[in-house]
Design a protein around this motif. Structure first.
Motif, PDB file in Angstrom:
ATOM      1  N   UNK A 258       0.675  -1.427  -0.227  1.00  0.00           N
ATOM      2  CA  UNK A 258      -0.258  -0.254   0.217  1.00  0.00           C
ATOM      3  C   UNK A 258       1.098   1.659  -0.191  1.00  0.00           C
ATOM      4  N   UNK A 259       0.037   2.550  -0.904  1.00  0.00           N
ATOM      5  CA  UNK A 259       1.338   3.554  -0.672  1.00  0.00           C
ATOM      6  C   UNK A 259       2.312   4.155   0.294  1.00  0.00           C
TER       7      UNK A 259
ATOM      8  N   UNK B 130      11.226  -6.174   3.773  1.00  0.00           N
ATOM      9  CA  UNK B 130      10.550  -6.555   2.811  1.00  0.00           C
ATOM     10  C   UNK B 130       9.455  -5.506   1.845  1.00  0.00           C
ATOM     11  N   UNK B 131       9.425  -4.700   2.596  1.00  0.00           N
ATOM     12  CA  UNK B 131       8.767  -3.414   2.294  1.00  0.00           C
ATOM     13  C   UNK B 131       9.529  -3.041   1.627  1.00  0.00           C
ATOM     14  N   UNK B 132      10.797  -2.883   1.777  1.00  0.00           N
ATOM     15  CA  UNK B 132      12.300  -1.862   0.929  1.00  0.00           C
ATOM     16  C   UNK B 132      12.278  -2.607  -0.714  1.00  0.00           C
ATOM     17  N   UNK B 133      11.933  -4.228  -0.245  1.00  0.00           N
ATOM     18  CA  UNK B 133      11.772  -4.583  -1.826  1.00  0.00           C
ATOM     19  C   UNK B 133      10.913  -4.787  -2.832  1.00  0.00           C
ATOM     20  N   UNK B 134       9.728  -4.905  -2.001  1.00  0.00           N
ATOM     21  CA  UNK B 134       8.364  -3.987  -2.407  1.00  0.00           C
ATOM     22  C   UNK B 134       8.476  -2.955  -3.091  1.00  0.00           C
ATOM     23  N   UNK B 135       8.772  -1.874  -2.565  1.00  0.00           N
ATOM     24  CA  UNK B 135       9.017  -0.667  -3.093  1.00  0.00           C
ATOM     25  C   UNK B 135       9.073  -0.601  -3.843  1.00  0.00           C
ATOM     26  N   UNK B 136      11.209  -1.377  -4.137  1.00  0.00           N
ATOM     27  CA  UNK B 136      11.682  -1.182  -5.463  1.00  0.00           C
ATOM     28  C   UNK B 136      11.141  -2.140  -6.716  1.00  0.00           C
ATOM     29  N   UNK B 137      11.057  -3.283  -6.166  1.00  0.00           N
ATOM     30  CA  UNK B 137      10.624  -4.620  -7.692  1.00  0.00           C
ATOM     31  C   UNK B 137       9.124  -4.417  -7.898  1.00  0.00           C
ATOM     32  N   UNK B 138       8.247  -3.844  -6.887  1.00  0.00           N
ATOM     33  CA  UNK B 138       7.396  -3.804  -7.578  1.00  0.00           C
ATOM     34  C   UNK B 138       6.329  -5.130  -6.290  1.00  0.00           C
ATOM     35  N   UNK B 139       4.520  -5.602  -6.967  1.00  0.00           N
ATOM     36  CA  UNK B 139       4.296  -6.710  -6.529  1.00  0.00           C
ATOM     37  C   UNK B 139       5.363  -8.344  -7.256  1.00  0.00           C
ATOM     38  N   UNK B 140       5.298  -8.531  -6.000  1.00  0.00           N
ATOM     39  CA  UNK B 140       6.646 -10.160  -5.749  1.00  0.00           C
ATOM     40  C   UNK B 140       5.692 -11.141  -4.902  1.00  0.00           C
ATOM     41  N   UNK B 141       5.554 -12.392  -5.608  1.00  0.00           N
ATOM     42  CA  UNK B 141       5.376 -13.718  -4.937  1.00  0.00           C
ATOM     43  C   UNK B 141       6.144 -14.040  -3.702  1.00  0.00           C
ATOM     44  N   UNK B 142       5.775 -14.217  -3.184  1.00  0.00           N
ATOM     45  CA  UNK B 142       6.183 -14.754  -2.079  1.00  0.00           C
ATOM     46  C   UNK B 142       7.405 -16.206  -1.763  1.00  0.00           C
ATOM     47  N   UNK B 143       6.357 -16.715  -2.514  1.00  0.00           N
ATOM     48  CA  UNK B 143       8.297 -18.191  -2.348  1.00  0.00           C
ATOM     49  C   UNK B 143       9.088 -17.008  -3.585  1.00  0.00           C
TER      50      UNK B 143
ATOM     51  N   UNK C  51       0.138  -6.875   6.310  1.00  0.00           N
ATOM     52  CA  UNK C  51      -0.634  -7.399   5.990  1.00  0.00           C
ATOM     53  C   UNK C  51      -1.857  -7.202   7.239  1.00  0.00           C
ATOM     54  N   UNK C  52      -1.758  -7.507   8.317  1.00  0.00           N
ATOM     55  CA  UNK C  52      -3.100  -7.420   9.161  1.00  0.00           C
ATOM     56  C   UNK C  52      -2.957  -5.604   9.827  1.00  0.00           C
ATOM     57  N   UNK C  53      -1.412  -4.970   9.419  1.00  0.00           N
ATOM     58  CA  UNK C  53      -1.456  -3.850   9.644  1.00  0.00           C
ATOM     59  C   UNK C  53      -2.196  -3.348   8.743  1.00  0.00           C
ATOM     60  N   UNK C  54      -2.002  -3.548   7.291  1.00  0.00           N
ATOM     61  CA  UNK C  54      -2.847  -2.614   6.674  1.00  0.00           C
ATOM     62  C   UNK C  54      -1.704  -2.280   5.707  1.00  0.00           C
ATOM     63  N   UNK C  55      -1.095  -2.664   5.453  1.00  0.00           N
ATOM     64  CA  UNK C  55       0.557  -2.205   5.130  1.00  0.00           C
ATOM     65  C   UNK C  55       0.464  -2.863   3.365  1.00  0.00           C
ATOM     66  N   UNK C  56       0.327  -3.876   3.613  1.00  0.00           N
ATOM     67  CA  UNK C  56       0.377  -5.386   1.989  1.00  0.00           C
ATOM     68  C   UNK C  56      -0.950  -5.689   2.004  1.00  0.00           C
ATOM     69  N   UNK C  57      -0.855  -6.198   0.238  1.00  0.00           N
ATOM     70  CA  UNK C  57      -2.592  -6.496   0.425  1.00  0.00           C
ATOM     71  C   UNK C  57      -2.034  -8.198  -0.604  1.00  0.00           C
ATOM     72  N   UNK C  58      -2.512  -9.182   0.218  1.00  0.00           N
ATOM     73  CA  UNK C  58      -1.987 -10.430  -0.800  1.00  0.00           C
ATOM     74  C   UNK C  58      -2.750 -11.164  -0.921  1.00  0.00           C
ATOM     75  N   UNK C  59      -1.909 -11.733  -2.748  1.00  0.00           N
ATOM     76  CA  UNK C  59      -3.952 -11.791  -3.566  1.00  0.00           C
ATOM     77  C   UNK C  59      -3.335 -13.237  -3.891  1.00  0.00           C
TER      78      UNK C  59
END
Ligand code: ADP
Ligand code: ZN
Ligand code: ZN
Length: 806
Positions: free
Chosen positions: A124-125, A139-152, A171-179
């Motif tokens: 989330x932004x 984790x947050x920095x990785x996603x910020x840099x690379x965009x959406x990524x699979x958990x595996x 995710x519980x804190x509402x900081x990221x979305x899992x799909x």
């Protein structure tokens, strides 16, 4: 409770085996939606916690074990992917090799249909600005840099095994979305045979002048016209006329060309079996007769076909298969991957034209899937393949052949760690099929079973064909040769062979970097007093190490047996042998065959071809040479030192040595010319060397089985090996020590006297792909049961009945 067949009511629940990340797996109960007609063996998508997974339906139930069940979400394929026999076999593998059922089933699902679910993480932004713990921040920095990524993927990239838990917190804190997302599982679409034909309108267009300004279209029509009205494969049309997709589309749109999509091929009619040209020898005829009778009594029996090299074992297999096909049953032939050459497959294809399908690791995914479909749809009734061919969906199985049954490569080295031979025997029992294990040097365990009557022994004691004699083997005692690499006798025979313009093979054994110590004067080899395996010298720490119990000692200065100072540290590589050979015989043309020489440009086939076409006089190489080469020009085989293999710290060292020496000897004199073998050794009186020099399998097996019985090794006791690997040496050592205590405690708790734990100790190959490896051996009457009692977490590889302890 499990109702395989529909009882009065329709089963409402399904037992589904699913694999979970991190090598876990489970079997869960799901509700069957009303719209779905579910069958055992179907591949389904199911929810598991917050994620989804692919699973196999292993049972249908009237009632579920839990109150709340979730529904099955989708079918991957409308037809069952596994036949009932395969599910039974998977249950056997799971039990025998201590793996979850889902893991065993996974091996049977064709890779094209195999998929797994994962979750994709998306930030989330505002998350970057939140206060975060260290692991969360990564984790947050990785996603910020690379965009959406699979958990595996993230777990691997960050080397964070608990990435899932950390992500869940975020995710519980509402900081990221899992799909949830599906990874893999793209069933290769069967190649569609599209055929093109000329229409009446097309014929008219060609005759008239309509296409004067469209020469490409005209050419394509003219080509079709020339085919006398028959339909032509679209691919062929395009290749012959250069018509591209646009041209074809236009022709179809204008009604000049019709395309038809040929339906899946129908099961082929019964094709004739080509009769063998050879008249079976008396021994062959007796074996064939016995096997055919076993086929008729239909109860499933297992045989050991012990036949010396070139005794005509394949002819026996072929006749058994023909007999099975005659009776409307199918056949499976397992061959070690390395021996599964196009020529080997061809031998079966020639005999059973149109009925053979090959399954091995060199197939492309689409070819593999096509092969699997051909078996499932009953279009192929002889399956020839490496060990994974055991998992083809063969019904009406009548005969199973395991050729070269002693080969360690029948063991799978990743989970499920099954042995192809043992699994073939189990499959034979489940299917009521005749099983034949064939070898010139049977596994001593198989031989012992033949003694006990568990296998019925069939023998082919002599070679067939033009060269009925076995090669002559000379043993050279290297203790009297003053530490040279080549004895005078070997040099003499090499130059004689060269002068006669015949070829030689020089064979040396070298595995790994570690070194065996041998006394050059008396042949003494230092061994661990507790384990009776050879100690290995490590130059980095300057120690001798027992790779079973980790006892360490200083290197010896003097031989404890004869007080000689001639202790030799063995590890001569092919390169040194080649140099020495060139010094001794400067005119010989030498070809080197080892892993280093085997670059992309020099594949095994190319080296074989060059040697077969006499581009070299001497081939120098490691054990790869021993397998499968059929070179009629070779009349001399030299073995540089038989000892380096003989003294490897592995319980099967002697057996492997005997097998290799026999195979190597079998290379000599395959053609019209007689063969000679020179065997150089520091242990000429070792029973294994003596028996190998006489090519006397039975006396070798007797001596080896006596040794195994005395030391409580298989086949007289169970053996399992567990290896822990880690990027940290300290962690590997600590984890294996902890687990050793857990096992010892379990022995006491369960009262398993006669079962014990050896180790921990570093593996002989102590670092593989950057991971440190430590091992424990579990030996004794109930080793497998003990291994099943203990919880093996991540990092552990459990190997029941290992083929190697290195
Ligand atoms: P193995 O599998 O025991 O090593 P093969 O089956 O490869 O032996 O047979 C060795 C060679 O002998 C092959 O070329 C094969 O065609 C030939 N052969 C087999 N049986 C006979 C026979 N009865 N008469 C003559 N030649 C035979
Ligand atoms: Zn000595
Ligand atoms: Zn030891």
């Amino acid at each position: 409770m499990i109702a395989e067949q529909l009882a009065p009511g329709r089963p409402r629940f399904a037992d589904v085996a699913v694999s979970l990340p991190g090598n876990r797996s489970t079997s869960l109960h799901y509700r069957i939606p009303d719209s779905v007609d579910l069958q055992t063996g179907q591949l389904v998508h199911v929810p598991v916690g917050a994620r989804r997974a692919q699973g196999v339906v292993v049972g249908l139930l009237e009632r579920a074990a839990v109150e709340e069940t979730r529904p099955i979400e989708a079918l991957v394929d409308p037809r069952p992917v596994l036949v009932p026999l395969q599910i039974e076999l998977a249950r056997w593998i799971a039990e025998r090799y201590c793996v979850p059922l889902a893991k065993a089933l996974e091996a049977m699902v064709p890779s094209g249909l195999r998929g797994s679910f994962d979750v994709r993480l998306q930030l989330r932004p505002r998350s970057v600005d939140e206060p975060l713990r260290l692991r969360e921040r990564r984790i947050v920095e990785y996603l910020a840099e690379r965009g959406p990524t699979r958990l595996g993927l993230l777990r691997g990239r960050l080397g964070m095994s608990d990435a899932g838990r950390v992500a869940a917190r975020l995710a519980q804190r509402g900081l990221l979305v899992r799909e949830p997302v599906l990874v893999g599982a793209r069933p290769p679409t069967p190649r569609q045979r599209v055929r093109a034909s000329l229409t009446d309108a097309g014929r008219a267009a060609l005759a008239g002048d309509m296409l004067a300004r469209a020469p490409r279209q005209a050419e394509a029509l003219a080509f079709l016209h020339a085919q006398a009205g028959g339909a032509v494969a679209l691919e062929h049309l395009r290749a012959e006329t250069g018509a591209d997709t646009a041209t074809v589309k236009t022709l179809v749109a204008r009604g000049f060309v019709a395309l038809d999509h040929a339906a899946a091929p129908t099961p082929r009619p019964n094709l004739p079996v080509v009769d063998g040209m050879l008249r079976p020898s008396r021994d062959q005829a007796a074996a064939i007769d016995r096997l055919t009778r076993a086929l008729d009594d239909g109860r499933g029996r297992a045989f050991l076909l012990h036949g010396v090299t070139a005794s005509g074992k394949t002819e026996v297999y072929l006749r058994l298969i023909a007999a099975a096909l005659d009776r409307g049953r199918r056949a499976l032939v397992l061959v070690p991957e390395i021996a599964l050459t196009p020529q080997a497959i061809h031998r079966y294809g020639v005999r059973f034209p149109g009925r053979v399908v090959a399954i091995h690791s060199r197939l492309m995914p689409r070819e593999r899937f096509e092969a699997w479909r051909a078996v499932r749809e009953g279009r192929a009734d002889v399956v020839v393949g490496s060990r994974s061919a055991l998992f083809a969906p063969i019904e009406q199985l009548g005969a199973i052949v395991v050729d070269e049954e002693h080969e360690p490569s029948f063991k799978q080295e990743t989970a499920p760690r099954y042995h192809g031979r043992e699994t073939a025997l189990a499959l034979g029992r489940l299917a009521g099929a005749v099983v034949v294990l064939g070898s010139a040097t049977p596994d001593v365990g198989s031989y012992e079973r033949a003694w006990r009557g568990e296998l019925e022994l069939l023998e082919l004691p002599t070679r067939v064909g033009p060269r009925p004699t076995m090669p002559k083997v000379e043993v050279v005692d290297m203790r009297t040769e003053g530490g040279q690499m080549f004895s005078p006798r070997l040099v003499e025979l090499l130059s004689e062979t060269l002068a006669r313009k015949e070829q030689s093979i020089l064979f040396l054994n070298r595995r790994g970097a570690a070194t065996i110590v041998i006394c050059g004067a008396c042949g003494f080899v230092p061994r661990c007093k507790r384990c009776d395996v050879a100690l290995v010298y490590h130059s980095t720490t300057s120690e001798m190490v027992c790779h079973q119990c980790d006892r360490r000692s200083k290197p010896l200065e003097l031989c404890p047996a004869c007080e000689s100072v001639r202790l030799q540290y063995f590890g001569a590589g092919t390169q040194r042998v080649v140099l020495e050979l060139q010094r001794l015989l400067p005119t010989a043309r030498v070809l080197r065959w080892d892993r280093d020489a085997m670059s992309k440009r020099h594949t095994a086939e190319e080296l074989t071809r060059r040697f077969a076409e006499r581009e070299a006089d001497v081939l120098v190489g490691t054990q790869a040479i021993a397998k499968g080469l059929d070179l009629p020009g070779v009349t001399l085989v030299g073995i540089i030192t038989a000892d380096t293999l003989l003294h490897l710290p592995d319980l099967r060292a002697a057996e492997r040595t005997f097998q290799l020496l026999t195979q190597v000897a079998g290379r000599a004199g395959r053609g019209e010319l007689p063969g000679r073998v020179v065997l150089q050794t520091y242990s000429p009186e070792h029973p294994c060397i003596k028996a190998a020099s006489r090519q006397d399998y039975a006396s070798f097996a007797r001596a080896e089985l006596r040794f195994r019985r005395e030391h409580g090794y298989p086949p007289f006791a169970e053996l399992s090996r567990v290896v822990f690997s880690s990027s940290s040496e300290a962690q590997a050592r600590a984890a294996s020590a902890r687990q050793a205590s857990a096992l010892r405690a379990a022995i006491a708790r369960l009262g398993l006297a006669g079962t014990w734990v050896v180790g921990p100790a570093p593996c002989y190959y102590r670092r593989v792909r950057g991971r440190h490896r430590w091992q424990l051996l579990v030996r004794g009457r109930e080793a497998a049961r003990l291994v099943r009692e203990v919880d093996w977490g991540p990092g552990w590889a459990v190997d029941v009945d290992p083929v190697s302890l290195l």
